[in-house]
Design an enzyme around this catalytic site. Structure first.
Site, PDB file in Angstrom:
ATOM      1  CG  HIS A   1      -6.602   0.459   2.300  1.00 45.90           C
ATOM      2  ND1 HIS A   1      -6.109   0.369   1.526  1.00 45.90           N
ATOM      3  CD2 HIS A   1      -5.842   2.053   2.552  1.00 45.90           C
ATOM      4  CE1 HIS A   1      -4.474   1.117   0.650  1.00 45.90           C
ATOM      5  NE2 HIS A   1      -4.620   1.860   2.094  1.00 45.90           N
TER       6      HIS A   1
ATOM      7  CG  HIS B   1      -0.039   2.607   4.814  1.00 45.74           C
ATOM      8  ND1 HIS B   1      -0.523   0.937   4.089  1.00 45.74           N
ATOM      9  CD2 HIS B   1      -0.434   3.261   3.017  1.00 45.74           C
ATOM     10  CE1 HIS B   1      -1.892   1.357   3.215  1.00 45.74           C
ATOM     11  NE2 HIS B   1      -1.736   2.473   3.067  1.00 45.74           N
TER      12      HIS B   1
ATOM     13  CG  HIS C   1      -6.529   9.459   0.172  1.00 46.78           C
ATOM     14  ND1 HIS C   1      -6.766   8.367  -0.622  1.00 46.78           N
ATOM     15  CD2 HIS C   1      -5.388   8.736   0.425  1.00 46.78           C
ATOM     16  CE1 HIS C   1      -5.217   7.239  -0.861  1.00 46.78           C
ATOM     17  NE2 HIS C   1      -4.984   7.616   0.706  1.00 46.78           N
TER      18      HIS C   1
ATOM     19  CD  GLU D   1      -3.344   4.027  -0.943  1.00 43.99           C
ATOM     20  OE1 GLU D   1      -2.660   3.944   0.099  1.00 43.99           O
ATOM     21  OE2 GLU D   1      -5.380   3.908  -0.403  1.00 43.99           O
TER      22      GLU D   1
HETATM   23  C1  DHB Z   1      -5.233   8.145   4.817  1.00 44.21           C
HETATM   24  C2  DHB Z   1      -6.218   7.198   3.682  1.00 44.21           C
HETATM   25  C3  DHB Z   1      -5.204   6.114   3.209  1.00 44.21           C
HETATM   26  O1  DHB Z   1      -5.703   5.262   2.036  1.00 44.21           O
HETATM   27  C4  DHB Z   1      -3.878   6.066   4.057  1.00 44.21           C
HETATM   28  O2  DHB Z   1      -3.755   4.528   3.919  1.00 44.21           O
HETATM   29  C5  DHB Z   1      -3.636   6.289   5.092  1.00 44.21           C
HETATM   30  C6  DHB Z   1      -4.235   7.117   5.277  1.00 44.21           C
HETATM   31  C7  DHB Z   1      -6.387   9.009   5.860  1.00 44.21           C
HETATM   32  O3  DHB Z   1      -7.576   9.630   4.768  1.00 44.21           O
HETATM   33  O4  DHB Z   1      -6.232   9.685   6.365  1.00 44.21           O
HETATM   34 FE    FE Z   2      -3.580   3.909   1.917  1.00 48.78          FE
END
Ligand code: DHB
Ligand code: FE
Length: 280
Positions: free
Chosen positions: A12, A59, A193, A240
Site C-alpha cells: 500500500h 499511519h 521496508h 506490516e
Molecule cells: C512507504 C511505504 C509504506 O507502506 C507506508 O505505509 C509509508 C511509506 C514508503 O515506502 O515510502
Molecule cells: Fe504502510
C-alpha cells in the site's frame, strides 16, 4: 450464507497514489508496477465481490501516537478519505457494509477478539491504495468495505500467530452471516521496508520473493515467526506483512495462487501482491 471468494495480499505504498494522481501510470518507471495488477483487476471485474474486508494499518492519520488501538473495526455506512497532507484526492468515499460489520463485531467479541468499534473513521493509504490498485478510480466503488485496522506502527505490535487466529475467526464469521454476499478479504502492507532509524532504507528483495512464493502454499513459517524476526527480515515497517496473515488465515490450508507480482523498489519499499483462491 455469505461466501469467501478470494484473498488478496498487496502493498500500500503511498507513492503509488501520488504516481496515479500525477498521471504517471504509464511512465517508464511505474508502468511495470501497475501492469502487474491488471490480472487482479480483470479478476475483480469478472467475479464481482460485494464486500471487501480490508485489513490494514493506520499511519498516524486517524489514530495518533497518543492513542493507538491494537485492533479496530469500522461499522460505518461510509468512510471518508483521510487527507494525508497533499490535498483531497479524486476518489469517492468508501461505502461501508454496516450490517455485515456489526455481525463481525459480534463474532469477534464472542470469540475474544475485542476491537475498538469505530462509527466514524477516515481511511488512509493503507486502504486507498489497494482499493485503487484493483478497482481503479470509479465514480462509485463497486464493493462495500469493512475496515479492520491493526497497530503495526508502535511497539508492541500484535503477534503473527494472533493475526492468523483472527483470520481463522473471520472466516467463520463471514460464513455465518445470513446473506448471499460474496466476500473478498484483503491484507495490505509491506513488503520489506524500513523508514526510520539506523537501517532506514533497508529492503530485502530475496525475503520478499520468498514471501510472495510461499504465503499461499507454505504459510506456516510466517505464522510461527516472532515479531522481532519480521522486523529483522522485512524491516520495521515491513512488519506490516503480519496483516497478510489475517487474510491467509481466512483461507483454506490448500490454496491456489491465481496471480502474483513483485516490483522493487517502489519508493523505498519492496512492492507486490498475491491473489489466492481456496483449492477445494
Ligand atoms: C512507504 C511505504 C509504506 O507502506 C507506508 O505505509 C509509508 C511509506 C514508503 O515506502 O515510502
Ligand atoms: Fe504502510
Amino acid at each position: 450464507m455469505a461466501k469467501l471468494l478470494a484473498g488478496l495480499g498487496t502493498s500500500h505504498v503511498p507513492s503509488i497514489a501520488a504516481a496515479l494522481d500525477k498521471g504517471m501510470r504509464d511512465s517508464d518507471e511505474w508502468k511495470p508496477f501497475f501492469d502487474g495488477y491488471i490480472p487482479s483487476q480483470d479478476w475483480m471485474a469478472a467475479n464481482k465481490p460485494d464486500i471487501a474486508v480490508v485489513i490494514f494499518n493506520d499511519h498516524g492519520n486517524s489514530f495518533f501516537l497518543d492513542r493507538i488501538p491494537t485492533l479496530a473495526l469500522g461499522v460505518s455506512e461510509e468512510y471518508p478519505l483521510a487527507d494525508e497532507g497533499w490535498g483531497p484526492r479524486a476518489l469517492p468515499a468508501f461505502p461501508g457494509a454496516a450490517d455485515f460489520a456489526w455481525h463481525l463485531a459480534d463474532e469477534m467479541v464472542e470469540h475474544h477478539f475485542d476491537p475498538l468499534i469505530c462509527r466514524e473513521l477516515e481511511v488512509d493509504h493503507g486502504m486507498q491504495v489497494p482499493m485503487e490498485l484493483v478497482f481503479g478510480r470509479p465514480e462509485a466503488w463497486p464493493v462495500k468495505v469493512v475496515p479492520i485496522l491493526i497497530n503495526t506502527i508502535q511497539y508492541p505490535i500484535p503477534t503473527p500467530r494472533r493475526m492468523w487466529d483472527l483470520g481463522r475467526l473471520l472466516r467463520r464469521a463471514i460464513e455465518s452471516y445470513p446473506g448471499d454476499e460474496r466476500v473478498l478479504v484483503m491484507g495490505t502492507g509491506g513488503l520489506s521496508h524500513q523508514l526510520q532509524g539506523a537501517r532506514a532504507g533497508f529492503m530485502n528483495p530475496k525475503a520478499d520473493r520468498d514471501w510472495i512464493a510461499n504465503i499461499g502454499p507454505n504459510p506456516d513459517r510466517y505464522r510461527d515467526m516472532t515479531r522481532e524476526a519480521y522486523v529483522e527480515e522485512f524491516g520495521s515497517e515491513g512488519a506490516e506483512l503480519i496483516m497478510w496473515l489475517v487474510m491467509r488465515g481466512c483461507m483454506d490450508a490448500d490454496v491456489n495462487t491465481l496471480h502474483s507480482h513483485y516490483f522493487a523498489p517502489a519508493s523505498m519499499t519492496g512492492a507486490g501482491m498475491v491473489l489466492l483462491e481456496n483449492a477445494a
